[in-house]
Scaffold this motif. Structure first.
Motif, PDB file in Angstrom:
ATOM      1  N   PRO A 181      41.118  34.776  54.271  1.00  0.00           N
ATOM      2  CA  PRO A 181      41.837  35.371  53.067  1.00  0.00           C
ATOM      3  C   PRO A 181      41.083  36.040  52.207  1.00  0.00           C
ATOM      4  O   PRO A 181      39.735  36.038  52.357  1.00  0.00           O
ATOM      5  N   PRO A 182      41.498  36.855  51.413  1.00  0.00           N
ATOM      6  CA  PRO A 182      40.726  37.888  50.615  1.00  0.00           C
ATOM      7  C   PRO A 182      39.972  37.051  49.870  1.00  0.00           C
ATOM      8  O   PRO A 182      40.221  36.050  49.274  1.00  0.00           O
ATOM      9  N   GLN A 183      38.399  37.547  49.378  1.00  0.00           N
ATOM     10  CA  GLN A 183      37.653  36.791  48.462  1.00  0.00           C
ATOM     11  C   GLN A 183      38.162  37.127  46.992  1.00  0.00           C
ATOM     12  O   GLN A 183      39.059  37.759  46.762  1.00  0.00           O
ATOM     13  N   GLN A 184      37.821  36.115  46.099  1.00  0.00           N
ATOM     14  CA  GLN A 184      38.227  36.356  44.559  1.00  0.00           C
ATOM     15  C   GLN A 184      37.595  37.431  43.886  1.00  0.00           C
ATOM     16  O   GLN A 184      36.537  37.746  44.346  1.00  0.00           O
ATOM     17  N   GLN A 185      38.429  38.177  43.179  1.00  0.00           N
ATOM     18  CA  GLN A 185      37.680  39.231  42.315  1.00  0.00           C
ATOM     19  C   GLN A 185      37.160  38.697  41.055  1.00  0.00           C
ATOM     20  O   GLN A 185      37.785  37.793  40.616  1.00  0.00           O
ATOM     21  N   TYR A 186      35.875  39.162  40.785  1.00  0.00           N
ATOM     22  CA  TYR A 186      35.035  38.615  39.653  1.00  0.00           C
ATOM     23  C   TYR A 186      34.933  39.826  38.816  1.00  0.00           C
ATOM     24  O   TYR A 186      34.574  40.915  39.368  1.00  0.00           O
ATOM     25  N   SER A 187      35.073  39.643  37.584  1.00  0.00           N
ATOM     26  CA  SER A 187      34.872  41.041  36.720  1.00  0.00           C
ATOM     27  C   SER A 187      33.811  40.801  35.610  1.00  0.00           C
ATOM     28  O   SER A 187      33.563  39.502  35.249  1.00  0.00           O
ATOM     29  N   ALA A 188      32.826  41.692  35.285  1.00  0.00           N
ATOM     30  CA  ALA A 188      31.793  41.496  34.524  1.00  0.00           C
ATOM     31  C   ALA A 188      32.155  41.770  33.050  1.00  0.00           C
ATOM     32  O   ALA A 188      31.604  41.332  31.972  1.00  0.00           O
ATOM     33  N   HIS A 189      33.391  41.965  32.697  1.00  0.00           N
ATOM     34  CA  HIS A 189      34.049  42.241  31.343  1.00  0.00           C
ATOM     35  C   HIS A 189      34.759  40.870  30.892  1.00  0.00           C
ATOM     36  O   HIS A 189      35.301  40.257  31.320  1.00  0.00           O
TER      37      HIS A 189
END
Length: 140
Positions: free
Chosen positions: A132-140
């Protein structure tokens, strides 16, 4: 009974011998090329999820990387295939030269898969498991 002059007889024998050589040489060349043709393999690729469910409509790209000669009887052999998996998650590639091949699988909702395999059998099934796709992380 008529006797043909010797020159006419020799001339007709030369024609027969040259036409036989004209047939024999190409036939021997074709035989030599067939004997030394690249060994081929038939691939069956099975694409599944981590839970074992088949992935249908996944794009599969198979490309010959290196190995045996890619010429058979003077013709170039097809070395790249682009196709989609069926409902059972299978993609059948007719024949490809034995050696190293690169398989890439792209399916919506899964990570892209890419790996190089060494193929040295006449027929082989390669199982591929998509993550499955990796989770997206945001720096904001």
């Amino acid at each position: 009974m008529t006797i043909l002059p010797l020159r006419v007889y020799n001339w007709s024998m030369r024609i027969r011998a040259s036409s036989f050589r004209g047939f024999l040489v190409p036939a021997l060349l074709l035989w030599a090329l067939a004997v030394h043709a690249a060994p081929m393999t038939k691939l069956n690729i099975q694409v599944k999820t981590q839970s074992g469910r088949p992935v249908d409509r996944a794009s599969v790209v198979v490309r010959f990387v290196k190995g045996h000669s890619v010429v058979k009887l003077g013709k170039a052999i097809r070395t790249t295939f682009e196709l989609r998996t069926n409902q059972e998650g299978e993609a059948n590639i007719p024949t490809i030269p034995q050696g190293q091949i690169r398989i890439q699988v792209i399916a919506k909702g899964y990570q892209t898969f890419g790996q190089v395999f060494d193929v040295d059998e006449e027929q082989i099934t390669i199982p591929i498991t998509l993550n499955p796709p990796q989770q997206q992380y945001s720096a904001h």
